[in-house]
Design a protein around this motif. Structure first.
Motif, short mmCIF file in Angstrom:
data_model
loop_
_atom_site.label_atom_id
_atom_site.label_comp_id
_atom_site.label_asym_id
_atom_site.label_seq_id
_atom_site.Cartn_x
_atom_site.Cartn_y
_atom_site.Cartn_z
N PHE A 75 0.81 -1.26 0.05
CA PHE A 75 -0.05 0.12 0.06
C PHE A 75 0.96 1.31 -0.02
O PHE A 75 0.26 2.48 -0.12
CB PHE A 75 -0.82 0.11 1.18
CG PHE A 75 -2.15 -0.42 0.95
CD1 PHE A 75 -3.43 0.44 0.55
CD2 PHE A 75 -2.46 -1.74 1.48
CE1 PHE A 75 -4.85 -0.10 0.32
CE2 PHE A 75 -3.81 -2.39 1.24
CZ PHE A 75 -4.94 -1.39 0.44
N ALA A 76 2.10 1.03 -0.17
CA ALA A 76 3.11 2.38 0.24
C ALA A 76 3.22 3.14 -0.96
O ALA A 76 3.12 2.68 -2.14
CB ALA A 76 4.54 1.81 0.48
N SER A 77 2.97 4.32 -0.69
CA SER A 77 3.00 5.48 -1.71
C SER A 77 3.51 6.80 -1.27
O SER A 77 3.55 7.04 -0.24
CB SER A 77 1.56 5.66 -2.56
OG SER A 77 0.66 6.15 -1.53
N GLU A 78 4.17 7.53 -2.35
CA GLU A 78 4.70 8.70 -1.95
C GLU A 78 3.74 9.82 -2.01
O GLU A 78 2.97 9.84 -3.04
CB GLU A 78 5.96 9.16 -2.70
CG GLU A 78 7.23 8.29 -2.25
CD GLU A 78 8.28 8.83 -3.13
OE1 GLU A 78 8.49 9.72 -4.01
OE2 GLU A 78 9.53 8.20 -2.82
N THR A 79 3.94 10.70 -1.46
CA THR A 79 2.81 12.01 -1.61
C THR A 79 3.76 13.29 -1.05
O THR A 79 4.92 12.95 -0.24
CB THR A 79 1.59 11.79 -0.57
OG1 THR A 79 0.85 12.98 -1.08
CG2 THR A 79 1.97 11.95 0.85
N SER A 80 3.41 14.26 -1.16
CA SER A 80 4.28 15.54 -0.78
C SER A 80 3.31 16.76 -0.32
O SER A 80 2.22 16.63 -0.65
CB SER A 80 5.30 15.98 -1.90
OG SER A 80 4.06 16.38 -3.19
N LEU A 81 4.19 17.72 0.39
CA LEU A 81 3.36 18.71 0.83
C LEU A 81 3.06 19.42 -0.27
O LEU A 81 4.03 19.81 -1.07
CB LEU A 81 4.25 19.54 1.83
CG LEU A 81 4.47 18.91 3.45
CD1 LEU A 81 5.55 19.66 4.19
CD2 LEU A 81 3.24 19.11 3.92
N ASP A 82 1.80 20.32 -0.52
CA ASP A 82 1.49 21.10 -1.36
C ASP A 82 1.68 22.58 -0.92
O ASP A 82 2.34 22.56 0.24
CB ASP A 82 0.13 20.97 -1.87
CG ASP A 82 -0.76 21.43 -0.71
OD1 ASP A 82 -0.53 22.22 0.40
OD2 ASP A 82 -2.00 21.28 -0.89
N ALA A 83 1.89 23.77 -1.57
CA ALA A 83 2.18 24.79 -1.15
C ALA A 83 1.49 25.44 0.07
O ALA A 83 1.94 26.22 0.80
CB ALA A 83 1.97 25.88 -2.39
N ALA A 84 0.31 24.96 0.39
CA ALA A 84 -0.45 25.43 1.58
C ALA A 84 -0.01 24.52 2.73
O ALA A 84 -0.81 24.38 3.82
CB ALA A 84 -2.13 25.09 1.28
N GLY A 85 0.68 23.61 2.52
CA GLY A 85 1.45 22.68 3.78
C GLY A 85 0.23 21.63 3.97
O GLY A 85 0.21 21.22 5.16
N ARG A 86 -0.46 21.24 3.03
CA ARG A 86 -1.30 19.97 3.14
C ARG A 86 -0.64 18.59 2.60
O ARG A 86 0.08 18.74 1.63
CB ARG A 86 -2.51 20.23 2.47
CG ARG A 86 -3.39 21.49 3.00
CD ARG A 86 -4.56 21.73 2.07
NE ARG A 86 -4.04 21.99 0.87
CZ ARG A 86 -4.81 22.77 0.09
NH1 ARG A 86 -6.15 22.77 0.22
NH2 ARG A 86 -4.53 22.73 -1.32
N LEU A 87 -1.07 17.37 3.26
CA LEU A 87 -0.90 16.17 2.56
C LEU A 87 -1.84 15.51 2.22
O LEU A 87 -3.01 15.63 2.84
CB LEU A 87 -0.10 15.45 3.84
CG LEU A 87 1.33 15.57 4.14
CD1 LEU A 87 1.71 14.44 5.01
CD2 LEU A 87 2.19 15.19 2.81
N ARG A 88 -1.87 14.87 0.95
CA ARG A 88 -2.98 14.42 0.36
C ARG A 88 -2.64 12.90 0.89
O ARG A 88 -1.72 11.99 0.15
CB ARG A 88 -3.09 14.40 -1.24
CG ARG A 88 -4.20 13.66 -1.71
CD ARG A 88 -4.23 14.08 -3.49
NE ARG A 88 -5.02 13.30 -4.04
CZ ARG A 88 -4.56 11.94 -4.52
NH1 ARG A 88 -3.68 11.37 -4.15
NH2 ARG A 88 -5.61 11.22 -5.15
N VAL A 89 -3.78 12.01 1.25
CA VAL A 89 -3.75 10.86 1.50
C VAL A 89 -4.41 9.86 0.57
O VAL A 89 -5.51 10.30 -0.12
CB VAL A 89 -4.56 10.37 2.79
CG1 VAL A 89 -4.55 8.96 3.02
CG2 VAL A 89 -4.06 11.21 3.92
#
Length: 143
Positions: A75-89
């Motif tokens: 299930f592992a996947s990379e995600t990144s902080l957006d410009a507003a400091g949010r993470l997308r699950v």
């Protein structure tokens, strides 16, 4: 090292605002990436890439835990902080963990756990009800 709880809200795209006290540490990671995966307790685990590499390598070297490997590494996947400091699950992780709008983010040393708020309240109550094992664990660290 991260510690402490935070109540967060997921938007319709599965994003949540990372609390400011953690944001600067996460923003300093390789290209602002984190690795998200699931735990059998149905919470999302969030790791910095260097910590994920250590955990996934150790898990994959174990024998007799193929189903756990499939679940956690699969299930592992990379995600990144957006410009507003949010993470997308990712949606697959949200579905597996039954994450709704209201969630609890727990900072646990070198990882985070993201729980559906209701599920976390239930789990915390279960742990509190296990007084004997809780007492033994607390004695061993001499709080």
């Amino acid at each position: 090292m991260f510690q402490g709880p935070a109540n967060v809200t997921l938007d319709s795209k599965g994003r949540f605002g990372v609390p400011a006290r953690y944001r600067s540490s996460l923003a300093g990671t390789a290209e602002d990436h984190v690795v998200c995966t699931v735990h059998p307790d149905r919470c999302v685990l969030i790791y910095l890439p260097r910590d994920w590499a250590r955990v996934s390598d150790a898990l994959m070297q174990q024998t007799g835990v193929r189903d756990v490997q499939r679940l956690i590494v699969g299930f592992a996947s990379e995600t990144s902080l957006d410009a507003a400091g949010r993470l997308r699950v990712p949606p697959e992780l949200r579905e597996y963990c039954e994450l709704e709008r209201h969630a609890t983010l727990l900072a646990l040393g070198h990882r985070f756990e993201l729980w559906d708020a209701g599920r976390w309240r239930e789990r915390a109550a279960q742990v509190s009800a296990q007084s004997e094992s809780l007492d033994a664990a607390l004695r061993s660290v001499q709080l």
